[in-house]
Scaffold this motif. Sequence first.
Motif, mmCIF file in Angstrom:
data_model
loop_
_atom_site.group_PDB
_atom_site.id
_atom_site.type_symbol
_atom_site.label_atom_id
_atom_site.label_comp_id
_atom_site.label_asym_id
_atom_site.label_seq_id
_atom_site.Cartn_x
_atom_site.Cartn_y
_atom_site.Cartn_z
ATOM 1 N N SER A 1 0.877 -1.164 0.000
ATOM 2 C CA SER A 1 0.000 0.000 0.000
ATOM 3 C C SER A 1 0.917 1.218 0.000
ATOM 4 C CB SER A 1 -0.875 -0.018 1.256
ATOM 5 O OG SER A 1 -1.482 1.237 1.447
ATOM 6 N N VAL B 1 2.279 4.812 -2.752
ATOM 7 C CA VAL B 1 2.107 5.495 -4.033
ATOM 8 C C VAL B 1 3.468 5.879 -4.614
ATOM 9 C CG1 VAL B 1 -0.191 6.396 -3.475
ATOM 10 C CG2 VAL B 1 1.845 7.774 -2.934
ATOM 11 N N ILE C 1 6.940 5.979 -6.162
ATOM 12 C CA ILE C 1 8.095 5.159 -6.528
ATOM 13 C C ILE C 1 8.718 4.369 -5.366
ATOM 14 C CG2 ILE C 1 10.438 5.238 -7.505
ATOM 15 C CD1 ILE C 1 9.515 7.884 -8.940
ATOM 16 N N ALA C 2 9.030 5.042 -4.277
ATOM 17 C CA ALA C 2 9.911 4.436 -3.258
ATOM 18 C C ALA C 2 9.460 3.041 -2.806
ATOM 19 C CB ALA C 2 10.031 5.378 -2.064
ATOM 20 N N GLU D 1 -4.797 -0.057 -3.755
ATOM 21 C CA GLU D 1 -5.034 1.359 -4.064
ATOM 22 C C GLU D 1 -6.298 1.828 -3.353
ATOM 23 O OE1 GLU D 1 -4.003 2.629 -8.242
ATOM 24 O OE2 GLU D 1 -4.585 0.557 -8.611
ATOM 25 N N ASN D 2 -6.343 3.110 -3.048
ATOM 26 C CA ASN D 2 -7.556 3.633 -2.417
ATOM 27 C C ASN D 2 -8.728 3.529 -3.406
ATOM 28 O OD1 ASN D 2 -7.883 6.010 -4.045
ATOM 29 N ND2 ASN D 2 -6.192 6.938 -2.921
ATOM 30 N N LEU E 1 -9.172 -0.929 -2.349
ATOM 31 C CA LEU E 1 -9.742 -1.267 -1.034
ATOM 32 C C LEU E 1 -9.603 -0.099 -0.072
ATOM 33 C CD1 LEU E 1 -10.585 -3.513 1.128
ATOM 34 C CD2 LEU E 1 -8.119 -3.900 1.420
ATOM 35 N N ASP E 2 -10.674 0.208 0.639
ATOM 36 C CA ASP E 2 -10.612 1.209 1.705
ATOM 37 C C ASP E 2 -10.112 0.495 2.965
ATOM 38 O OD1 ASP E 2 -10.916 3.080 3.625
ATOM 39 O OD2 ASP E 2 -13.054 3.451 3.291
ATOM 40 N N SER F 1 3.918 2.719 2.505
ATOM 41 C CA SER F 1 4.646 3.983 2.653
ATOM 42 C C SER F 1 3.643 5.065 2.981
ATOM 43 C CB SER F 1 5.447 4.302 1.390
ATOM 44 O OG SER F 1 4.754 5.172 0.556
ATOM 45 N N SER F 2 3.953 5.809 4.030
ATOM 46 C CA SER F 2 3.035 6.870 4.456
ATOM 47 C C SER F 2 3.755 7.898 5.311
ATOM 48 C CB SER F 2 1.841 6.268 5.202
ATOM 49 O OG SER F 2 2.225 5.185 5.994
ATOM 50 N N SER G 1 8.909 5.677 4.948
ATOM 51 C CA SER G 1 8.443 7.047 5.222
ATOM 52 C C SER G 1 9.606 7.990 4.979
ATOM 53 C CB SER G 1 7.971 7.157 6.675
ATOM 54 O OG SER G 1 9.061 6.875 7.530
ATOM 55 N N ALA H 1 6.876 13.447 2.573
ATOM 56 C CA ALA H 1 8.236 13.481 2.031
ATOM 57 C C ALA H 1 8.283 12.909 0.628
ATOM 58 C CB ALA H 1 9.174 12.681 2.932
ATOM 59 N N ASP I 1 14.082 8.224 -4.271
ATOM 60 C CA ASP I 1 13.014 7.218 -4.334
ATOM 61 C C ASP I 1 13.568 5.866 -4.786
ATOM 62 O OD1 ASP I 1 11.266 9.251 -3.723
ATOM 63 O OD2 ASP I 1 10.752 9.648 -5.813
ATOM 64 N N MET J 1 13.459 7.509 4.341
ATOM 65 C CA MET J 1 14.128 7.860 3.077
ATOM 66 C C MET J 1 15.374 8.714 3.299
ATOM 67 S SD MET J 1 10.955 8.553 0.488
ATOM 68 C CE MET J 1 12.004 9.173 -0.807
HETATM 69 N N1 COA Z 1 -7.577 3.070 2.033
HETATM 70 C C1 COA Z 1 -7.865 4.107 2.856
HETATM 71 N N2 COA Z 1 -7.064 5.157 3.033
HETATM 72 C C2 COA Z 1 -5.932 5.174 2.322
HETATM 73 C C3 COA Z 1 -5.547 4.141 1.453
HETATM 74 C C4 COA Z 1 -6.442 3.061 1.308
HETATM 75 N N3 COA Z 1 -6.181 2.031 0.489
HETATM 76 N N4 COA Z 1 -4.350 4.450 0.909
HETATM 77 C C5 COA Z 1 -3.992 5.626 1.435
HETATM 78 N N5 COA Z 1 -4.929 6.060 2.295
HETATM 79 C C6 COA Z 1 -4.920 7.293 3.069
HETATM 80 C C7 COA Z 1 -3.590 7.551 3.736
HETATM 81 O O1 COA Z 1 -3.487 6.895 4.964
HETATM 82 C C8 COA Z 1 -3.615 9.043 3.854
HETATM 83 O O2 COA Z 1 -4.330 9.457 4.983
HETATM 84 P P1 COA Z 1 -3.777 10.674 5.875
HETATM 85 O O3 COA Z 1 -3.485 11.817 4.952
HETATM 86 O O4 COA Z 1 -4.896 10.935 6.821
HETATM 87 O O5 COA Z 1 -2.554 10.146 6.538
HETATM 88 C C9 COA Z 1 -4.399 9.521 2.660
HETATM 89 O O6 COA Z 1 -5.123 8.367 2.184
HETATM 90 C C10 COA Z 1 -3.485 10.024 1.557
HETATM 91 O O7 COA Z 1 -2.587 8.989 1.181
HETATM 92 P P2 COA Z 1 -1.068 9.216 0.904
HETATM 93 O O8 COA Z 1 -0.635 8.115 0.023
HETATM 94 O O9 COA Z 1 -0.302 9.362 2.169
HETATM 95 O O10 COA Z 1 -1.069 10.554 0.047
HETATM 96 P P3 COA Z 1 -0.507 12.003 0.422
HETATM 97 O O11 COA Z 1 -0.639 12.779 -0.845
HETATM 98 O O12 COA Z 1 -1.091 12.565 1.642
HETATM 99 O O13 COA Z 1 1.043 11.745 0.687
HETATM 100 C C11 COA Z 1 3.240 10.999 0.283
HETATM 101 C C12 COA Z 1 1.830 11.131 -0.264
HETATM 102 C C13 COA Z 1 4.034 10.191 -0.733
HETATM 103 C C14 COA Z 1 3.875 12.380 0.454
HETATM 104 C C15 COA Z 1 3.188 10.289 1.661
HETATM 105 O O14 COA Z 1 2.509 9.061 1.531
HETATM 106 C C16 COA Z 1 4.571 10.022 2.221
HETATM 107 O O15 COA Z 1 5.201 10.895 2.803
HETATM 108 N N6 COA Z 1 5.036 8.764 2.085
HETATM 109 C C17 COA Z 1 6.311 8.315 2.613
HETATM 110 C C18 COA Z 1 7.484 8.690 1.737
HETATM 111 C C19 COA Z 1 7.248 8.316 0.303
HETATM 112 O O16 COA Z 1 7.036 7.161 -0.030
HETATM 113 N N7 COA Z 1 7.322 9.330 -0.577
HETATM 114 C C20 COA Z 1 7.132 9.137 -1.992
HETATM 115 C C21 COA Z 1 8.363 8.659 -2.577
HETATM 116 S S1 COA Z 1 8.141 8.238 -4.258
#
Ligand code: COA
Length: 403
Positions: free
Chosen positions: A21, A23, A25-26, A45-46, A72-73, A96-97, A125, A140, A170, A201
Motif C-alpha cells: 500500500s 504510491v 516510486i519508493a 489502491e484507495n 480497497l478502503d 509507505s506513508s 516514510s 516526504a 526514491d 528515506m
Molecule cells: N484506504 C484508505 N485510506 C488510504 C488508502 C487506502 N487504500 N491508501 C492511502 N490512504 C490514506 C492515507 O493513509 C492518507 O491518509 P492521511 O493523509 O490521513 O494520513 C491519505 O489516504 C493520503 O494517502 P497518501 O498516500 O499518504 O497521500 P498524500 O498525498 O497525503 O502523501 C506521500 C503522499 C508520498 C507524500 C506520503 O505518503 C509520504 O510521505 N510517504 C512516505 C514517503 C514516500 O514514499 N514518498 C514518496 C516517494 S516516491
Amino acid sequence: MSTATSKPAFGNLHGLKVVYSAVEIAGPEAAQLMAEWGADVTWIENTFNGDSMRDTTYVKELERRNQRSLSLDIFSEEGREVFLKLIETADIFIESSKGPAFARRGITDELLWEHNNSLVIVHVSGYGQYGDMERVNRAAYDQTAQAFSGYLSQNGSPEQPMIASPYTGDYFTSQMVVGSALAALYKAQKTGVGESIDIAMYEVMLRMGAYYMMDYLNAGILYPRAGAKHQNLCGIGVYKCKDGFLSLCLYGAKQNKAILERIGLGYLWGTDEYPEGTTALWLDGPKAELIEQKIEEYLLSMPVDEVEKDFSDCKIAANKMMTFEELPNHPHFIAREAFVEWETIDGKKCKGPNIFPKFKNNPGQIWRGMPTLGMDTESILTEIGYSCEKIHELAEKGIIKKS
Ligand code: COA
C-alpha cells in the motif's frame, strides 16, 4: 510460503506473495522489481482516485507491469477485515506513508503478526516511524529526503545545489526495501518469526551519500560542490569535446601516464612531483591546475567517439554521454536486448527497459501490463475466501472497487 495463483510460474521469486500500500516510486518500485523476478504482487489502491502514479502517461506502464490491483478502503471497519485476511497469506507487506500511519489507525505490527506470525513488514516514510514527532509525520518525496540527508548539499555548483535526478532518493529507497525485505524473509523462513523494518528515506540517502561525509565527520574536511567535475581528483567529470560530452574517470598509473602523454605533459611522468606509479592525480597536487586545463583543452579539440575509443584502448574508463536518441540503436543495447516491447492491458504496444538483472537459471518475465484500478479486486478477494455475494456487498458499500 503462499503460492501465487494468477501469474505464470517463472523467476526466482515465484511463490512469494508481496502486498503493498504505497504510491509513486519508493515503496512500489521495490514491489515492482520483485514482480519482475516472479513474485505475486498485490497493489492496494484507495477507492477514490487510486495511486497518483496513474497520473503519469508512460512510466506507470513500466512501474506497475506484472502487478495486480486491489482497490480497497483499508481503514474502514470492513476494509480492515479484508486487509487482515489478505495479510494472512502474504510473505511481505510494504507500506509507505507519513510516519506511522497504519499504527495510528490501530493496524500495528503486533496486530499484523497476530494474523501472520512470519510476516515481513516494511514501513517506508520520509523520516522514520519514531524520532522528533513533528518531523516524523511530515510528507516526504525524493527532494525532501535529499535535502534533509545532506545529499543535496553535495551536488550542483558552489552557487546552486542541485537534486540528483531522476528521483534518486526514491529509487535508492526502493533498493533498500528489496534488500532488507529479502534479508528479513531469509530469517523469517528459518525461524517462523517475522520482522518489521523502519525505512526512512532520509537515512537511505544519508547512507548512500556518506562517501565524503566520512572525511568531514572524522577530519572536518568539507569539499566544495564540484559541479560537473570531481571534488578532489583531476580527470574525473564530464568534459566538453568537439561534438559531444565525455564522461571521464581517470585513475591508475598506466592511465595517468597515457593521459599526460596525450595532453602534452608526458614530461611530468617519472619526476619527483609525479613519480612512476602515481595512481591518483590529486587536485591539490603540484601541477593539478595545469593538468586539468590541458585535459579540457585536449578534449575540446577531439571528436568524442575518437577520444572514447582511444582512452578505452588505454584502459581508461571513459564513455561519451549517450543521448536518448542514440540508446535504442546502439549495438550493445541491441545485443543485450536492453529495451523490450510489451502489451498494455488495453492491447497497445509499450516500449521500455527490459527485466534486469539477467538471471541465468530463473529469468524474469513480463506477463501482463499495468492493471486498471481495481481490476483484480474480485479475483483477489475470491482467492482469500470471499463469496460473490460478499464481494458484491462490499462493492455496493464502497469498501472495495472493482472494474
Ligand atoms: N484506504 C484508505 N485510506 C488510504 C488508502 C487506502 N487504500 N491508501 C492511502 N490512504 C490514506 C492515507 O493513509 C492518507 O491518509 P492521511 O493523509 O490521513 O494520513 C491519505 O489516504 C493520503 O494517502 P497518501 O498516500 O499518504 O497521500 P498524500 O498525498 O497525503 O502523501 C506521500 C503522499 C508520498 C507524500 C506520503 O505518503 C509520504 O510521505 N510517504 C512516505 C514517503 C514516500 O514514499 N514518498 C514518496 C516517494 S516516491
